[in-house]
Design an enzyme around this catalytic site. Structure first.
Site, PDB file in Angstrom:
ATOM      1  N   ASN A  23     121.422 156.434  63.992  1.00 37.53           N
ATOM      2  CA  ASN A  23     122.439 157.295  62.820  1.00 37.53           C
ATOM      3  C   ASN A  23     121.584 159.136  62.358  1.00 37.53           C
ATOM      4  O   ASN A  23     122.456 159.041  61.686  1.00 37.53           O
ATOM      5  CB  ASN A  23     123.106 156.954  62.256  1.00 37.53           C
ATOM      6  CG  ASN A  23     124.211 155.450  62.416  1.00 37.53           C
ATOM      7  OD1 ASN A  23     124.933 156.415  63.376  1.00 37.53           O
ATOM      8  ND2 ASN A  23     124.232 154.494  61.871  1.00 37.53           N
TER       9      ASN A  23
ATOM     10  N   LYS B  96     118.192 154.859  74.620  1.00 35.07           N
ATOM     11  CA  LYS B  96     119.670 154.337  73.618  1.00 35.07           C
ATOM     12  C   LYS B  96     120.157 153.478  73.994  1.00 35.07           C
ATOM     13  O   LYS B  96     120.219 152.006  73.203  1.00 35.07           O
ATOM     14  CB  LYS B  96     120.805 155.688  74.214  1.00 35.07           C
ATOM     15  CG  LYS B  96     121.760 154.574  73.369  1.00 35.07           C
ATOM     16  CD  LYS B  96     122.663 155.271  72.528  1.00 35.07           C
ATOM     17  CE  LYS B  96     123.998 154.900  71.775  1.00 35.07           C
ATOM     18  NZ  LYS B  96     125.669 155.969  71.531  1.00 35.07           N
TER      19      LYS B  96
ATOM     20  N   HIS C  33     128.794 164.239  59.470  1.00 30.48           N
ATOM     21  CA  HIS C  33     130.107 163.614  59.491  1.00 30.48           C
ATOM     22  C   HIS C  33     130.784 164.187  58.363  1.00 30.48           C
ATOM     23  O   HIS C  33     131.948 164.419  58.311  1.00 30.48           O
ATOM     24  CB  HIS C  33     130.060 161.472  59.747  1.00 30.48           C
ATOM     25  CG  HIS C  33     129.866 160.285  60.574  1.00 30.48           C
ATOM     26  ND1 HIS C  33     129.631 159.862  61.038  1.00 30.48           N
ATOM     27  CD2 HIS C  33     129.793 161.802  61.989  1.00 30.48           C
ATOM     28  CE1 HIS C  33     129.631 159.438  61.897  1.00 30.48           C
ATOM     29  NE2 HIS C  33     129.777 160.543  62.394  1.00 30.48           N
TER      30      HIS C  33
ATOM     31  N   HIS D  16     130.615 167.841  67.057  1.00 32.53           N
ATOM     32  CA  HIS D  16     129.145 166.938  66.833  1.00 32.53           C
ATOM     33  C   HIS D  16     128.379 167.213  66.606  1.00 32.53           C
ATOM     34  O   HIS D  16     127.124 166.871  65.588  1.00 32.53           O
ATOM     35  CB  HIS D  16     130.035 165.572  67.530  1.00 32.53           C
ATOM     36  CG  HIS D  16     129.429 164.515  66.876  1.00 32.53           C
ATOM     37  ND1 HIS D  16     129.365 164.004  65.979  1.00 32.53           N
ATOM     38  CD2 HIS D  16     128.470 163.547  67.668  1.00 32.53           C
ATOM     39  CE1 HIS D  16     128.774 163.184  65.106  1.00 32.53           C
ATOM     40  NE2 HIS D  16     128.257 163.010  66.816  1.00 32.53           N
TER      41      HIS D  16
ATOM     42  N   LYS E 190     130.339 150.883  71.952  1.00 34.68           N
ATOM     43  CA  LYS E 190     131.153 151.170  70.601  1.00 34.68           C
ATOM     44  C   LYS E 190     132.295 152.370  70.952  1.00 34.68           C
ATOM     45  O   LYS E 190     132.261 153.453  71.300  1.00 34.68           O
ATOM     46  CB  LYS E 190     130.563 152.819  69.347  1.00 34.68           C
ATOM     47  CG  LYS E 190     129.186 151.284  68.317  1.00 34.68           C
ATOM     48  CD  LYS E 190     129.428 152.103  67.615  1.00 34.68           C
ATOM     49  CE  LYS E 190     127.491 151.413  66.917  1.00 34.68           C
ATOM     50  NZ  LYS E 190     127.326 152.856  65.757  1.00 34.68           N
TER      51      LYS E 190
ATOM     52  N   ARG F 126     118.863 149.706  65.210  1.00 35.20           N
ATOM     53  CA  ARG F 126     120.518 150.472  66.085  1.00 35.20           C
ATOM     54  C   ARG F 126     120.721 152.014  65.259  1.00 35.20           C
ATOM     55  O   ARG F 126     121.402 152.591  65.658  1.00 35.20           O
ATOM     56  CB  ARG F 126     121.785 149.927  66.179  1.00 35.20           C
ATOM     57  CG  ARG F 126     122.288 150.648  67.155  1.00 35.20           C
ATOM     58  CD  ARG F 126     123.303 149.840  68.123  1.00 35.20           C
ATOM     59  NE  ARG F 126     124.662 150.894  68.435  1.00 35.20           N
ATOM     60  CZ  ARG F 126     125.669 150.610  69.589  1.00 35.20           C
ATOM     61  NH1 ARG F 126     126.238 149.330  70.304  1.00 35.20           N
ATOM     62  NH2 ARG F 126     126.356 151.910  69.899  1.00 35.20           N
TER      63      ARG F 126
ATOM     64  N   HIS G 230     122.877 161.805  61.450  1.00 29.53           N
ATOM     65  CA  HIS G 230     124.822 161.353  61.480  1.00 29.53           C
ATOM     66  C   HIS G 230     125.328 161.055  60.338  1.00 29.53           C
ATOM     67  O   HIS G 230     126.646 161.183  59.908  1.00 29.53           O
ATOM     68  CB  HIS G 230     125.241 159.973  62.264  1.00 29.53           C
ATOM     69  CG  HIS G 230     125.282 160.600  63.740  1.00 29.53           C
ATOM     70  ND1 HIS G 230     123.922 160.762  63.956  1.00 29.53           N
ATOM     71  CD2 HIS G 230     125.682 160.691  64.023  1.00 29.53           C
ATOM     72  CE1 HIS G 230     123.796 161.440  64.752  1.00 29.53           C
ATOM     73  NE2 HIS G 230     125.316 161.325  65.964  1.00 29.53           N
TER      74      HIS G 230
ATOM     75  N   GLU H  39     121.642 165.716  70.215  1.00 27.81           N
ATOM     76  CA  GLU H  39     121.216 164.011  70.227  1.00 27.81           C
ATOM     77  C   GLU H  39     120.117 163.917  71.163  1.00 27.81           C
ATOM     78  O   GLU H  39     119.899 163.227  70.809  1.00 27.81           O
ATOM     79  CB  GLU H  39     122.647 163.567  71.154  1.00 27.81           C
ATOM     80  CG  GLU H  39     124.218 163.805  70.182  1.00 27.81           C
ATOM     81  CD  GLU H  39     124.077 162.534  68.646  1.00 27.81           C
ATOM     82  OE1 GLU H  39     123.312 162.123  68.779  1.00 27.81           O
ATOM     83  OE2 GLU H  39     124.971 162.538  68.426  1.00 27.81           O
TER      84      GLU H  39
ATOM     85  N   GLU I  22     124.497 146.317  65.853  1.00 36.08           N
ATOM     86  CA  GLU I  22     123.862 147.360  64.446  1.00 36.08           C
ATOM     87  C   GLU I  22     123.097 146.029  62.971  1.00 36.08           C
ATOM     88  O   GLU I  22     123.969 147.130  61.979  1.00 36.08           O
ATOM     89  CB  GLU I  22     125.019 148.435  64.277  1.00 36.08           C
ATOM     90  CG  GLU I  22     124.313 149.420  63.690  1.00 36.08           C
ATOM     91  CD  GLU I  22     125.081 151.011  63.504  1.00 36.08           C
ATOM     92  OE1 GLU I  22     125.489 151.251  64.599  1.00 36.08           O
ATOM     93  OE2 GLU I  22     125.682 151.717  62.721  1.00 36.08           O
TER      94      GLU I  22
ATOM     95  N   ARG J 275     143.772 141.631  76.459  1.00 36.84           N
ATOM     96  CA  ARG J 275     143.115 140.792  76.221  1.00 36.84           C
ATOM     97  C   ARG J 275     141.602 141.629  76.908  1.00 36.84           C
ATOM     98  O   ARG J 275     140.155 141.087  76.433  1.00 36.84           O
ATOM     99  CB  ARG J 275     142.862 140.133  76.354  1.00 36.84           C
ATOM    100  CG  ARG J 275     144.006 139.033  75.375  1.00 36.84           C
ATOM    101  CD  ARG J 275     144.010 137.325  74.716  1.00 36.84           C
ATOM    102  NE  ARG J 275     145.448 137.051  73.588  1.00 36.84           N
ATOM    103  CZ  ARG J 275     146.114 136.786  74.128  1.00 36.84           C
ATOM    104  NH1 ARG J 275     146.508 137.256  75.680  1.00 36.84           N
ATOM    105  NH2 ARG J 275     147.180 136.600  73.705  1.00 36.84           N
TER     106      ARG J 275
HETATM  107  N1  GLY Z   1     130.020 154.489  71.947  1.00 36.68           N
HETATM  108  C1  GLY Z   1     128.530 155.125  71.638  1.00 36.68           C
HETATM  109  C2  GLY Z   1     127.512 154.574  71.131  1.00 36.68           C
HETATM  110  O1  GLY Z   1     128.291 152.467  71.396  1.00 36.68           O
HETATM  111  O2  GLY Z   1     127.022 154.127  70.014  1.00 36.68           O
END
Ligand code: GLY
Length: 359
Positions: A235, A217, A242, A259, A119, A231, A238, A161, A227, A97
């Site tokens: 993107n 960032k 993608h 990428h 993320k 946030r 992106h 990036e 997000e 957990r």
């Molecule tokens: N791990 C990438 C982000 O959180 O944007």
């Protein structure tokens, strides 16, 4: 996320690994040369590729943690590029957990983007990063030393990036970064290497750029972790990227593409879309194309082996599979110029209509 530590050398990492028995290093199997920096830690090597960024790999890491005796006090350290840090972070955030974790990103892209923000996702079926968690690492250790062995193609993917971040937040830094990375490419062209006496050409400047970028960032993530608004700006490029990556992955004739390379192309397409959508001049799209070319990045959709450009219809179809689709519209981050960028819900019909102006 305040705990981002920036150093030139990897040797300072030892200060963070006092309780090495309890540290479980999930490391890209291509990084054997870094093992000596993790003395006393439990090593879990994993092969990494976009195809292996799956739930199965996360299950494998989980099994290895269990086998190695990791308990609730374990600390997972993800060492590698964005695929490794994403999978290590995901496994740590669900193991028993949730146990604490940190990252040592070893690509420029991971240092300025993928390792920051919490993320942690994997691909599922044909969807990218569709399963995962948002859980923040305890700390991220960034050092330029590990970048010195990167292939230029991989390094440049990170540059995309970096420029994306500065397009969003900092006009001066954008210009300074374009200047530095163009100079670096010229240095590479004339000497065959980015390195001068074993270090990057003007390495202090590179570290400064990385630090600024990581700061921007993490500040956005602190303000909007889940997000809901700001946030989403990250993107930029992106949505198209993608779609391009998906096509390149499914249709080997076009691939492979990194990428960051797809993000560079995606940003140019987004700038062109912005010009059409707002009915403004395409000066910024053209400037962006020139800047990206000068730092060695691609700016046009890939062509197949016979030199035929990826059809825009294919791109629109792939866009329909994106997480950001809302009904018949899709969220695009549209840049009018550096520092002026908006989140716009664009009907896919419009993208189809103007697709001939995009390439
Ligand atoms: N791990 C990438 C982000 O959180 O944007």
């Amino acid at each position: 996320m305040r705990n981002i530590f920036i150093y030139k050398d990897i040797s300072e990492l030892s200060r963070f690994l006092n309780d090495s028995d309890n540290v479980f290093v999930v490391i890209d199997s291509n990084l054997k040369h870094l093992h000596s920096h993790f003395e006393g830690c439990n090593m879990i090597e994993i092969p990494t590729s976009e195809q292996r960024k799956t739930l199965e790999s996360v299950v494998e890491i989980t099994g290895r943690l269990l086998e190695s005796g990791a308990d609730r006090g374990a600390f997972v350290l993800g060492v590698g590029g964005g695929i490794t840090t994403d999978m290590a972070g995901f496994a740590a955030s669900i193991y028993k957990r949730g146990v604490k974790f940190g990252f040592v990103p070893t690509t420029l892209l991971a240092q300025v983007d993928a390792s920051i923000g919490g993320k942690n996702g994997v691909n599922f079926e044909s969807y990218k990063n569709i399963v995962g968690t948002i859980t923040q690492p305890q700390w991220v250790y960034i050092c330029s030393e590990v970048l010195r062995t990167l292939h230029p193609k991989e390094f440049r993917a990170g540059v995309a990036e970096v420029l994306k971040t500065f397009i969003l937040f900092d006009k001066e830094q954008y210009a300074a970064a374009v200047e530095y990375f163009s100079e670096l490419e010229q240095y590479l062209a004339s000497t065959g290497s980015y390195l001068k006496k074993g270090e990057f050409y003007k390495e202090e400047l590179l570290l400064e750029i990385i630090g600024k970028c990581a700061e921007y960032k993490s500040a956005v993530v602190e303000r909007d972790e889940f997000e809901r608004g700001e946030r989403r700006m990250l993107n930029l490029g992106h949505t198209f990227a993608h779609a391009i990556e998906k096509i390149c992955g499914d249709t080997p004739d076009y691939g492979p593409i990194m990428h960051g390379e797809a993000v560079a192309i995606g940003m140019v397409l987004a700038a062109k879309l912005a010009a059409c959508y707002y009915g403004i001049s395409s000066d910024f799209a053209q400037q962006l194309e020139r800047d990206l070319k000068s730092v060695g990045l691609p700016t046009a959709v890939p062509s197949d082996k016979n030199g035929r450009q990826m059809p825009l219809g294919m791109l629109v179809e792939a866009l329909r599979m994106d997480k950001k689709v809302a009904g018949e519209s899709i969220h695009f981050i549209l840049p009018k110029r550096v520092g002026e960028v908006n989140d716009v819900l664009v009907p896919l019909k419009i993208v189809e209509e103007i697709s001939c102006d995009l390439c």
